[in-house]
Design an enzyme around this catalytic site. Structure first.
Site, PDB file in Angstrom:
ATOM      1  N   CYS A 146       4.305  -3.138   1.681  1.00  0.00           N
ATOM      2  CA  CYS A 146       3.579  -3.104   2.943  1.00  0.00           C
ATOM      3  C   CYS A 146       4.244  -3.926   4.048  1.00  0.00           C
ATOM      4  O   CYS A 146       5.286  -3.554   4.536  1.00  0.00           O
ATOM      5  CB  CYS A 146       2.145  -3.525   2.700  1.00  0.00           C
ATOM      6  SG  CYS A 146       1.005  -2.812   3.883  1.00  0.00           S
ATOM      7  N   ARG A 177      -6.996   2.141  10.372  1.00  0.00           N
ATOM      8  CA  ARG A 177      -6.267   1.595   9.211  1.00  0.00           C
ATOM      9  C   ARG A 177      -6.298   2.600   8.061  1.00  0.00           C
ATOM     10  O   ARG A 177      -7.272   3.345   7.882  1.00  0.00           O
ATOM     11  CB  ARG A 177      -6.868   0.279   8.732  1.00  0.00           C
ATOM     12  CG  ARG A 177      -6.648  -0.891   9.662  1.00  0.00           C
ATOM     13  CD  ARG A 177      -7.040  -2.208   9.010  1.00  0.00           C
ATOM     14  NE  ARG A 177      -6.077  -2.674   8.027  1.00  0.00           N
ATOM     15  CZ  ARG A 177      -4.946  -3.333   8.329  1.00  0.00           C
ATOM     16  NH1 ARG A 177      -4.662  -3.583   9.603  1.00  0.00           N
ATOM     17  NH2 ARG A 177      -4.107  -3.735   7.396  1.00  0.00           N
ATOM     18  N   HIS A 181      -0.274  -1.814  -2.891  1.00  0.00           N
ATOM     19  CA  HIS A 181      -0.707  -3.133  -3.362  1.00  0.00           C
ATOM     20  C   HIS A 181      -1.507  -2.916  -4.645  1.00  0.00           C
ATOM     21  O   HIS A 181      -1.519  -1.849  -5.225  1.00  0.00           O
ATOM     22  CB  HIS A 181      -1.660  -3.758  -2.341  1.00  0.00           C
ATOM     23  CG  HIS A 181      -1.067  -4.168  -1.042  1.00  0.00           C
ATOM     24  ND1 HIS A 181      -0.362  -5.333  -0.892  1.00  0.00           N
ATOM     25  CD2 HIS A 181      -1.131  -3.593   0.195  1.00  0.00           C
ATOM     26  CE1 HIS A 181      -0.015  -5.446   0.390  1.00  0.00           C
ATOM     27  NE2 HIS A 181      -0.475  -4.418   1.057  1.00  0.00           N
TER      28      HIS A 181
HETATM   29  N1  GLN Z   1       0.282  -5.870   9.036  1.00  0.00           N
HETATM   30  C1  GLN Z   1       0.821  -4.666   8.513  1.00  0.00           C
HETATM   31  C2  GLN Z   1      -0.060  -3.455   8.825  1.00  0.00           C
HETATM   32  O1  GLN Z   1      -1.145  -3.600   9.144  1.00  0.00           O
HETATM   33  C3  GLN Z   1       0.979  -4.798   7.001  1.00  0.00           C
HETATM   34  C4  GLN Z   1      -0.328  -4.935   6.291  1.00  0.00           C
HETATM   35  C5  GLN Z   1      -0.154  -5.293   4.800  1.00  0.00           C
HETATM   36  O2  GLN Z   1       0.840  -5.896   4.365  1.00  0.00           O
HETATM   37  N2  GLN Z   1      -1.146  -4.956   3.982  1.00  0.00           N
HETATM   38  O3  GLN Z   1       0.365  -2.368   8.690  1.00  0.00           O
END
Ligand code: GLN
Length: 258
Positions: free
Chosen positions: A107, A141, A209
């Site tokens: 990520c 998101r 993740h």
């Molecule tokens: N900040 C980055 C995004 O929002 C990565 C997020 C993360 O590592 N889960 O895409």
């Protein structure tokens, strides 16, 4: 003398050095579990394992690292590390890539191994360009469980990988990389082209993740065998694969949607 002996031990492949980038700042959604899994599966093969924490300003011993791990982080953590990554790590990581070290980046770490990550506020955080990918934050998101069909070229058995995603970034692949796999459930890189992650040589980037590796022992062993440049004795992965299959079946059967 001691260093020479350690070098011999390492050259004999009896020792694995893991380089953990920004373990204090880039470590969310269970990413620490990937380090534990790399350590344990190497130890089960009789290897001596050393973990080098490479935080801000740290690069001592980076030339001895066999496999790098770069976890995820919210935008504010990425803003705290990107300049250090450019100034104190980039040259060493490029050299490490040349000598065949392996990388797993998840990520936010994955995004900063690319050319840049542009936040929702429009700030462009430059990456180190080890992976030919570009990331721009989107509106909504991408959150949820993910199942992908990994690229056949990787030779993974089972072909599926399972994990959890939570990112605003939409990542687009350049010609210099192949996707880690195709999305069967979830958003993946950008929720548009069906790709997830990116692979170039021994560098593996992904949005998964969870943590990723405990439920994907086959991917862990691929990364370890690339790092050690040798085949690994198979282990009994029935427990890990039971967890893998349980998530996969639940997500692909749609039972969770009920
Ligand atoms: N900040 C980055 C995004 O929002 C990565 C997020 C993360 O590592 N889960 O895409």
């Amino acid at each position: 003398m001691a260093a020479a002996i350690l070098e011999d031990v390492r050259a004999l492949g009896h020792r694995l050095t893991i380089g953990w980038l920004y373990s204090d700042l880039m470590n969310i959604y269970g990413d620490r579990g990937n380090i534990q899994t790399l350590i344990q599966r190497a130890r089960w093969r009789g290897l001596e394992v050393r973990v080098l924490e490479l935080g801000k300003g740290a690069s001592e011993g980076i030339e001895t690292v066999d496999v790098f791990f770069f976890g995820g982080g919210q935008d504010k953590e990425q803003e705290l590390v990107y300049d250090d990554l450019l100034e104190t790590k980039a040259i060493h990581l490029a050299n490490a890539m040349q000598r065949g070290a392996a990388f797993l980046a998840v990520c936010g770490g994955y995004q900063l191994l690319g050319h840049y990550y542009q936040t929702a506020q429009g700030e462009r955080l430059p990456g180190i360009g080890l992976l030919d990918v570009r990331t721009v934050a989107g509106g909504k998101r991408c959150i949820g469980d993910v199942v992908i069909e990994s690229d056949a070229e990787l030779g993974l058995q089972p072909r599926t990988l399972v994990g959890f995603e939570n990112h605003s970034g939409r990542t687009y692949l350049g010609d210099g990389v192949r996707p880690l796999g195709r999305v069967r459930r979830g958003n993946g890189n950008n929720g548009e082209d069906g790709s997830e992650g990116a692979v170039s040589g021994n560098i593996f980037g992904t949005y998964l993740h969870g943590s990723l590796l405990p439920k994907n022992p086959h991917l862990t062993d691929l990364i370890l065998s690339r790092a050690l440049n040798r085949e690994l004795e198979p282990l009994d992965d029935s427990l890990e694969l039971a967890a893998h299959n349980w998530i996969k079946d639940r997500e692909l059967s749609g039972s969770r949607r009920a």
